[in-house]
Design a protein around this motif. Structure first.
Motif, PDB file in Angstrom:
ATOM      1  N   TRP A  90     -10.270 -12.604  -1.483  1.00  0.00           N
ATOM      2  CA  TRP A  90      -9.326 -13.002  -2.525  1.00  0.00           C
ATOM      3  C   TRP A  90      -8.776 -11.722  -3.132  1.00  0.00           C
ATOM      4  O   TRP A  90      -9.417 -11.083  -3.946  1.00  0.00           O
ATOM      5  N   LEU A  91      -7.592 -11.342  -2.679  1.00  0.00           N
ATOM      6  CA  LEU A  91      -6.988 -10.074  -3.072  1.00  0.00           C
ATOM      7  C   LEU A  91      -5.778 -10.327  -3.959  1.00  0.00           C
ATOM      8  O   LEU A  91      -4.972 -11.210  -3.698  1.00  0.00           O
ATOM      9  N   GLU A  92      -5.667  -9.531  -5.019  1.00  0.00           N
ATOM     10  CA  GLU A  92      -4.548  -9.602  -5.953  1.00  0.00           C
ATOM     11  C   GLU A  92      -3.804  -8.267  -5.921  1.00  0.00           C
ATOM     12  O   GLU A  92      -4.410  -7.209  -5.750  1.00  0.00           O
ATOM     13  N   VAL A  93      -2.489  -8.322  -6.095  1.00  0.00           N
ATOM     14  CA  VAL A  93      -1.663  -7.117  -6.130  1.00  0.00           C
ATOM     15  C   VAL A  93      -1.046  -6.960  -7.504  1.00  0.00           C
ATOM     16  O   VAL A  93      -0.962  -7.904  -8.294  1.00  0.00           O
ATOM     17  N   GLY A  94      -0.591  -5.746  -7.755  1.00  0.00           N
ATOM     18  CA  GLY A  94       0.115  -5.460  -8.990  1.00  0.00           C
ATOM     19  C   GLY A  94       1.139  -4.371  -8.755  1.00  0.00           C
ATOM     20  O   GLY A  94       1.101  -3.664  -7.740  1.00  0.00           O
ATOM     21  N   ILE A  95       2.038  -4.241  -9.702  1.00  0.00           N
ATOM     22  CA  ILE A  95       3.069  -3.212  -9.635  1.00  0.00           C
ATOM     23  C   ILE A  95       3.399  -2.781 -11.052  1.00  0.00           C
ATOM     24  O   ILE A  95       3.355  -3.593 -11.980  1.00  0.00           O
ATOM     25  N   LEU A  96       3.728  -1.512 -11.187  1.00  0.00           N
ATOM     26  CA  LEU A  96       4.114  -0.981 -12.487  1.00  0.00           C
ATOM     27  C   LEU A  96       5.203   0.055 -12.301  1.00  0.00           C
ATOM     28  O   LEU A  96       4.996   1.060 -11.612  1.00  0.00           O
ATOM     29  N   LEU A  97       6.359  -0.213 -12.861  1.00  0.00           N
ATOM     30  CA  LEU A  97       7.429   0.776 -12.957  1.00  0.00           C
ATOM     31  C   LEU A  97       7.440   1.219 -14.411  1.00  0.00           C
ATOM     32  O   LEU A  97       7.627   0.403 -15.312  1.00  0.00           O
ATOM     33  N   TYR A  98       7.251   2.509 -14.649  1.00  0.00           N
ATOM     34  CA  TYR A  98       6.994   2.989 -16.000  1.00  0.00           C
ATOM     35  C   TYR A  98       8.207   3.037 -16.919  1.00  0.00           C
ATOM     36  O   TYR A  98       8.060   2.862 -18.120  1.00  0.00           O
ATOM     37  N   GLU A  99       9.394   3.277 -16.399  1.00  0.00           N
ATOM     38  CA  GLU A  99      10.549   3.483 -17.275  1.00  0.00           C
ATOM     39  C   GLU A  99      11.573   2.369 -17.145  1.00  0.00           C
ATOM     40  O   GLU A  99      11.890   1.919 -16.037  1.00  0.00           O
ATOM     41  N   GLY A 100      12.109   1.953 -18.280  1.00  0.00           N
ATOM     42  CA  GLY A 100      13.092   0.895 -18.328  1.00  0.00           C
ATOM     43  C   GLY A 100      14.323   1.157 -17.477  1.00  0.00           C
ATOM     44  O   GLY A 100      14.955   0.221 -16.994  1.00  0.00           O
ATOM     45  N   LYS A 101      14.655   2.415 -17.255  1.00  0.00           N
ATOM     46  CA  LYS A 101      15.835   2.733 -16.442  1.00  0.00           C
ATOM     47  C   LYS A 101      15.680   2.233 -15.001  1.00  0.00           C
ATOM     48  O   LYS A 101      16.666   2.095 -14.288  1.00  0.00           O
ATOM     49  N   ASN A 102      14.452   1.948 -14.583  1.00  0.00           N
ATOM     50  CA  ASN A 102      14.197   1.463 -13.219  1.00  0.00           C
ATOM     51  C   ASN A 102      13.987  -0.048 -13.149  1.00  0.00           C
ATOM     52  O   ASN A 102      13.751  -0.580 -12.074  1.00  0.00           O
ATOM     53  N   TRP A 103      14.058  -0.725 -14.266  1.00  0.00           N
ATOM     54  CA  TRP A 103      13.833  -2.162 -14.309  1.00  0.00           C
ATOM     55  C   TRP A 103      15.137  -2.906 -14.024  1.00  0.00           C
ATOM     56  O   TRP A 103      16.229  -2.453 -14.361  1.00  0.00           O
ATOM     57  N   GLY A 104      15.023  -4.074 -13.419  1.00  0.00           N
ATOM     58  CA  GLY A 104      16.179  -4.929 -13.203  1.00  0.00           C
ATOM     59  C   GLY A 104      17.121  -4.462 -12.109  1.00  0.00           C
ATOM     60  O   GLY A 104      18.260  -4.921 -12.038  1.00  0.00           O
ATOM     61  N   LYS A 105      16.671  -3.549 -11.258  1.00  0.00           N
ATOM     62  CA  LYS A 105      17.518  -3.007 -10.195  1.00  0.00           C
ATOM     63  C   LYS A 105      17.024  -3.364  -8.795  1.00  0.00           C
ATOM     64  O   LYS A 105      17.521  -2.840  -7.812  1.00  0.00           O
ATOM     65  N   GLY A 106      15.993  -4.202  -8.707  1.00  0.00           N
ATOM     66  CA  GLY A 106      15.459  -4.595  -7.410  1.00  0.00           C
ATOM     67  C   GLY A 106      14.434  -3.613  -6.846  1.00  0.00           C
ATOM     68  O   GLY A 106      13.909  -3.834  -5.754  1.00  0.00           O
ATOM     69  N   ILE A 107      14.129  -2.545  -7.571  1.00  0.00           N
ATOM     70  CA  ILE A 107      13.175  -1.541  -7.091  1.00  0.00           C
ATOM     71  C   ILE A 107      11.778  -2.145  -6.973  1.00  0.00           C
ATOM     72  O   ILE A 107      11.089  -1.949  -5.974  1.00  0.00           O
ATOM     73  N   GLY A 108      11.379  -2.899  -7.984  1.00  0.00           N
ATOM     74  CA  GLY A 108      10.063  -3.529  -7.958  1.00  0.00           C
ATOM     75  C   GLY A 108       9.931  -4.525  -6.819  1.00  0.00           C
ATOM     76  O   GLY A 108       8.895  -4.595  -6.160  1.00  0.00           O
ATOM     77  N   THR A 109      10.980  -5.283  -6.560  1.00  0.00           N
ATOM     78  CA  THR A 109      10.964  -6.239  -5.456  1.00  0.00           C
ATOM     79  C   THR A 109      10.803  -5.509  -4.132  1.00  0.00           C
ATOM     80  O   THR A 109       9.986  -5.905  -3.283  1.00  0.00           O
ATOM     81  N   ARG A 110      11.548  -4.439  -3.937  1.00  0.00           N
ATOM     82  CA  ARG A 110      11.456  -3.662  -2.694  1.00  0.00           C
ATOM     83  C   ARG A 110      10.060  -3.083  -2.518  1.00  0.00           C
ATOM     84  O   ARG A 110       9.478  -3.138  -1.428  1.00  0.00           O
ATOM     85  N   ALA A 111       9.529  -2.502  -3.590  1.00  0.00           N
ATOM     86  CA  ALA A 111       8.206  -1.875  -3.511  1.00  0.00           C
ATOM     87  C   ALA A 111       7.124  -2.912  -3.240  1.00  0.00           C
ATOM     88  O   ALA A 111       6.252  -2.708  -2.389  1.00  0.00           O
ATOM     89  N   LEU A 112       7.174  -4.030  -3.948  1.00  0.00           N
ATOM     90  CA  LEU A 112       6.148  -5.055  -3.763  1.00  0.00           C
ATOM     91  C   LEU A 112       6.248  -5.689  -2.383  1.00  0.00           C
ATOM     92  O   LEU A 112       5.233  -6.006  -1.770  1.00  0.00           O
ATOM     93  N   ARG A 113       7.461  -5.827  -1.856  1.00  0.00           N
ATOM     94  CA  ARG A 113       7.628  -6.358  -0.492  1.00  0.00           C
ATOM     95  C   ARG A 113       6.944  -5.426   0.515  1.00  0.00           C
ATOM     96  O   ARG A 113       6.213  -5.876   1.398  1.00  0.00           O
ATOM     97  N   LEU A 114       7.188  -4.125   0.398  1.00  0.00           N
ATOM     98  CA  LEU A 114       6.539  -3.158   1.296  1.00  0.00           C
ATOM     99  C   LEU A 114       5.022  -3.239   1.181  1.00  0.00           C
ATOM    100  O   LEU A 114       4.304  -3.183   2.180  1.00  0.00           O
TER     101      LEU A 114
END
Length: 181
Positions: A90-114
């Protein structure tokens, strides 16, 4: 287990010694960083002096469960995994982008997909999960975009800023992941 995962200008790789000053500045320098309002803000966050952070640096350098997210050569966050129950995979994942300038641009989606693709390729798992809270609607949206299904909602168990929020459990089965990739 991990070399480097790349999607155009985005890379997931091992946290390196040269990432430590930026990691400290983004994650531990300030007592109330902006990112903490979204990443489990109901848990206390402790600012650390750079000296204490360096003393603990091997917690970051020697783990495969935490990896750097690098965009255009700049350290911007981390992806993680942990076992809720290792015997039953039972494995859980997480992601953290530290700065607001990187939020809402699809970066988190790309990283989590990889990251999810890598984990399914490297570990014999039937499912990968993600736990967040109802106040983090962006994280819920990212999980949904990646094909995750809401599997559980524990109502009003997270107290933050004078209000109760739900704990949200999401997940994707291997066969679901393979059908959308």
């Amino acid at each position: 287990m991990l070399g480097s995962l790349i999607d155009d200008n985005l890379e997931i790789r091992k946290i390196a010694e040269e990432d430590l000053p930026e990691l400290w500045a983004l994650a531990f320098k300030d007592k109330n960083p902006e990112w903490k309002k979204w990443d489990a803000p109901y848990y206390a966050h402790e600012a650390l002096s750079y000296e204490i952070f360096l003393y603990k640096k091997y917690d970051f350098l020697n783990q495969t469960s935490r990896q750097a997210i690098v965009l255009d050569g700049e350290f911007i966050g981390m992806v993680t995994y942990y076992y809720e129950d290792e015997m039953r995979k039972w494995l859980e994942v997480g992601i953290l982008l530290y700065e607001g300038k990187n939020w809402g641009k699809g970066i988190g989606t790309r990283a989590l997909r990889l990251w999810i693709e890598h984990l399914f390729n490297e570990v014999n798992l039937p499912r990968i999960g993600l736990t967040t809270w109802s106040g983090n609607t962006r994280m819920i949206h990212v999980a949904e975009k990646l094909g995750m299904t809401m599997e559980g909602r524990m109502r009003k168990v997270r107290f933050y800023d004078g209000e109760y929020y739900d704990s949200i459990r999401m997940g994707v089965l291997r066969e679901e992941w393979e059908s959308i990739e």
